[in-house]
Scaffold this active site. Sequence first.
Site, mmCIF file in Angstrom:
data_model
loop_
_atom_site.group_PDB
_atom_site.id
_atom_site.type_symbol
_atom_site.label_atom_id
_atom_site.label_comp_id
_atom_site.label_asym_id
_atom_site.label_seq_id
_atom_site.Cartn_x
_atom_site.Cartn_y
_atom_site.Cartn_z
ATOM 1 N N HIS A 177 83.275 82.756 58.568
ATOM 2 C CA HIS A 177 84.270 83.510 59.334
ATOM 3 C C HIS A 177 84.849 82.628 60.423
ATOM 4 O O HIS A 177 84.125 82.134 61.299
ATOM 5 C CB HIS A 177 83.631 84.767 59.935
ATOM 6 C CG HIS A 177 83.346 85.797 58.885
ATOM 7 N ND1 HIS A 177 82.299 86.680 58.960
ATOM 8 C CD2 HIS A 177 83.993 86.065 57.720
ATOM 9 C CE1 HIS A 177 82.321 87.460 57.885
ATOM 10 N NE2 HIS A 177 83.332 87.106 57.117
ATOM 11 N N GLU A 180 84.258 82.769 64.456
ATOM 12 C CA GLU A 180 82.895 82.802 65.001
ATOM 13 C C GLU A 180 82.491 81.384 65.421
ATOM 14 O O GLU A 180 81.664 80.727 64.802
ATOM 15 C CB GLU A 180 81.955 83.424 63.958
ATOM 16 C CG GLU A 180 82.368 84.867 63.677
ATOM 17 C CD GLU A 180 81.776 85.484 62.409
ATOM 18 O OE1 GLU A 180 80.879 84.864 61.806
ATOM 19 O OE2 GLU A 180 82.219 86.578 62.029
ATOM 20 N N ARG A 237 89.715 85.756 60.783
ATOM 21 C CA ARG A 237 88.374 85.855 60.181
ATOM 22 C C ARG A 237 88.307 85.222 58.782
ATOM 23 O O ARG A 237 87.347 84.556 58.427
ATOM 24 C CB ARG A 237 88.020 87.338 60.085
ATOM 25 C CG ARG A 237 86.820 87.692 59.215
ATOM 26 C CD ARG A 237 86.612 89.199 59.237
ATOM 27 N NE ARG A 237 85.702 89.679 58.217
ATOM 28 C CZ ARG A 237 84.437 90.008 58.441
ATOM 29 N NH1 ARG A 237 83.907 89.874 59.629
ATOM 30 N NH2 ARG A 237 83.684 90.469 57.461
ATOM 31 N N HIS A 306 76.471 83.528 61.402
ATOM 32 C CA HIS A 306 77.658 84.263 61.873
ATOM 33 C C HIS A 306 77.486 84.581 63.353
ATOM 34 O O HIS A 306 76.454 84.338 63.948
ATOM 35 C CB HIS A 306 77.791 85.586 61.108
ATOM 36 C CG HIS A 306 78.177 85.438 59.680
ATOM 37 N ND1 HIS A 306 79.403 85.811 59.206
ATOM 38 C CD2 HIS A 306 77.493 84.937 58.608
ATOM 39 C CE1 HIS A 306 79.475 85.566 57.908
ATOM 40 N NE2 HIS A 306 78.321 85.029 57.512
ATOM 41 N N GLU A 380 73.198 86.725 62.823
ATOM 42 C CA GLU A 380 74.303 86.967 63.753
ATOM 43 C C GLU A 380 73.852 86.396 65.098
ATOM 44 O O GLU A 380 72.859 86.845 65.678
ATOM 45 C CB GLU A 380 74.580 88.473 63.893
ATOM 46 C CG GLU A 380 75.030 89.150 62.608
ATOM 47 C CD GLU A 380 76.498 88.932 62.264
ATOM 48 O OE1 GLU A 380 77.199 88.217 63.011
ATOM 49 O OE2 GLU A 380 76.932 89.469 61.229
HETATM 50 O O1 0X9 Z 1 80.503 91.613 57.975
HETATM 51 C C1 0X9 Z 1 80.028 90.494 57.800
HETATM 52 O O2 0X9 Z 1 80.387 89.740 56.909
HETATM 53 C C2 0X9 Z 1 78.907 90.004 58.717
HETATM 54 N N1 0X9 Z 1 79.184 90.335 60.081
HETATM 55 S S1 0X9 Z 1 80.358 89.549 60.889
HETATM 56 O O3 0X9 Z 1 80.578 90.200 62.120
HETATM 57 N N2 0X9 Z 1 79.868 88.096 61.243
HETATM 58 O O4 0X9 Z 1 81.501 89.497 60.064
HETATM 59 C C3 0X9 Z 1 77.615 90.639 58.307
HETATM 60 C C4 0X9 Z 1 77.296 90.518 56.859
HETATM 61 C C5 0X9 Z 1 75.854 90.868 56.585
HETATM 62 N N3 0X9 Z 1 75.616 91.065 55.192
HETATM 63 C C6 0X9 Z 1 75.491 92.305 54.656
HETATM 64 N N4 0X9 Z 1 75.508 93.370 55.387
HETATM 65 N N5 0X9 Z 1 75.402 92.371 53.347
HETATM 66 ZN ZN ZN Z 2 80.837 86.614 60.301
#
Ligand code: 0X9
Ligand code: ZN
Length: 760
Positions: A177, A180, A237, A306, A380
């Site tokens: 992303h 980040e 993003r 992330h 994260e």
């Molecule tokens: O949404 C995302 O891709 C991630 N959070 S972010 O804020 N960095 O964009 C989290 C992804 C975690 N993976 C799953 N929930 N499968």
């Molecule tokens: Zn992310």
Amino acid sequence: MNYLVSLCCVCVTGGAVAVPMPDPADYVGKQIVEIDVPDEVTVNQLLADGLDALACRPSPGVGPWVVDDDGLALLESMGLTASPLIEDLAAYQAGRNAERLAIRGTHGATRGLDSFYDDFRTLPELNSRLDQIISDHSDIATGIMIGTSHEGRQIRGVVLNAGGGSKPAVLFNGCQHAREWISPMSTINIADSLADGYGTDSTITALLDKVEIIVIPVVNPDGFEHTYAAGGYRFWRKNRRDNAGSCEGVDLNRNWDADWNGGESTSTDPCSDIYVGPGPMSEPEVTALGDYCLAHGNILAQIDFHSYSQLILEPRGYTTAPPPDWDELHAVGGSISDAIASVHSVNYTHDNPCNILYCASGTLIDWPYDSYGALSFTIELRPASGDPGGFDPPSSEIRPCAEENFAGVLALIEHVSTSMGIELTAGPPTTVSTDVTTSFPVRIFERSEAPDPATARLLYRGDGGSFDEADLLHLGGESYEATLPTFTCSESPEFYVAVDGVSGGMATYPSSAPSELLIATVASDVAVAFDDNAETDPGWTVSGTASDGHWDRGVPAGGGLRGDPPADADGSGQCWLTDNVEGNSDVDGGATVLTSPAMDIPGDGWTLAYWRWYSNTFGGAPNADVLTVEWSEVGSATWQNLETVGPSGPGTSGGWIRADFDLDASGLLGVDVFQIRVTADDADSGSVIEAGIDGVQVSRIECEDTPCLGDLDGSGEVDVDDILQVLGAFGSNDPVADTNGDGIVDVNDILNVVGAYGPC
Ligand code: 0X9
Ligand code: ZN
């Protein structure tokens, strides 16, 4: 003319080098506001009208959004209030650029977390740092280029392989992303710190001798450059795919072929920030990394970095159904979290993302696990959820974030470096006996090397000297049984389990044994003064100000949902727990207090133990509340703290935890009768809290050595002197020589002594 427009330059000179910075002119007329969005329909309407949510996932509730004047007018027409967080984003961006230029290079130029980590770095700077690592450590470091992006940028990384040859590998990547920025910084530091530590730090050297490390700091170079580019967007993003329409980009972390487009946090709208792309693995950045991993063939673990929210996410990411290796994944996530917390005391909650963030389909947390069984995690990074720094924390956060995550990374590498796994399935015994042996179950399994069952062994000692060995009993498959001998009261038993692999490896439990050992207390008897498994009620009382969710005794009914325990702790069925109903419910509107009946503790040396469950990580205000346990002498009005769990850190995200207290050391020396009370307080209205108590026991370990039959003179050995003593007393009723206590010293006593001949 707006003076900010006159600042419109893509490169700002800081010292000798021109540094690209986001152009303030691109943010004129924009601001960041906090909006309380009532529901999903409104979220979608705001997104459709071009407002940009600065959250991990746009969702109802209070969160930051980027808006312009039209956006503000829209909010007003919808009756939504916008509280300004950054009123002039252009001025803010100009200020951030100036701040960053001033801080660059102030930290001196030595290696380690040197001046490179003063500030967030651009793609060219990150790539030159990779070059520097590779040339400074050419003995172990090799550069890799795993593919190119849509716009033709190289996706680069470094492999650290001490001594060459094939080894189990661990891969760390950052920046799927674009916005980040702390992610590539923490990721490249892994390469920096490992390469610097090889040959200078014994732990790192030992790990790199066994494991290969792959570091790819920026998987999405086009998106990353777009966050810096003039005409770009700091909060971009996705990648930069041309979707042949008004919107660019695919969310790389929705493009993986693991439940791709599965409907959990996915969109097929190219304008969405979570656009899944035209097909699974359609993006060159994703296939570059995916193909590299598959071709490598020996990647046993990986972390995708992330930001933000300070979480360690464990597969699977698209369902709460636990995968076959959940126990291992969750335990390793816990070790990573503990290692991170040990550096700057910052708590990273670890769990399935559906429980602590949201489910998402097509993400990189799942593809390695589902495709080739790697233990895979998404971290994260800093700052915490709700922190105004969000995707743009101060540069001063870079070092502590990198440092703590490096400790977490070492914990993962350490896990992978052990080619075989050893687990004590019921935990290690904490007491051993003076008169019976103590057995406990052991699981030994292959990771990168098969164990040789014939070598599975228990090593133990009671006196701090050399270790004795006993083979484990192989029960078949991965199951073994270890048996400790009896010990005398004066001994301090220490032990560990070891096994050899078929290819020359060796594993121990604990992994750093014999430097770290398991210990047990010797007992001839355990006196129990109070024992309550919650199947009956010996007189607990419930009080407190909560409007809902008070303590209750029963079989857990919440099904493990949103912080509820799925079952009791001691297996009896019932326990004490808050708000024992199905569905989304918890303690509300105040505190609920559970007070025990009176418990007697005649004399000193007693221990209080109980299982406790506490979860405060769900809801809009995670880690806001605490669970307290206090004690009071019966008859006294004062309560003293025994423990406070939370508001963050270990024990706040559910799980039954056995707590035990030496009552003398806890201030109860001289107290004869006491009681405890357990308070779950919903002080923050946005939090979801659940608590449980089970298996409360007050006990005392007692130790009296079993007399050594036949050792009449107490020499510690049955020998010829003892036989002579029986012969001397033959025919009398001498109680010492009358070993069987039948009132006469006769041939049976001689046989007893001869039978026990040897050391006690
Ligand atoms: O949404 C995302 O891709 C991630 N959070 S972010 O804020 N960095 O964009 C989290 C992804 C975690 N993976 C799953 N929930 N499968
Ligand atoms: Zn992310």
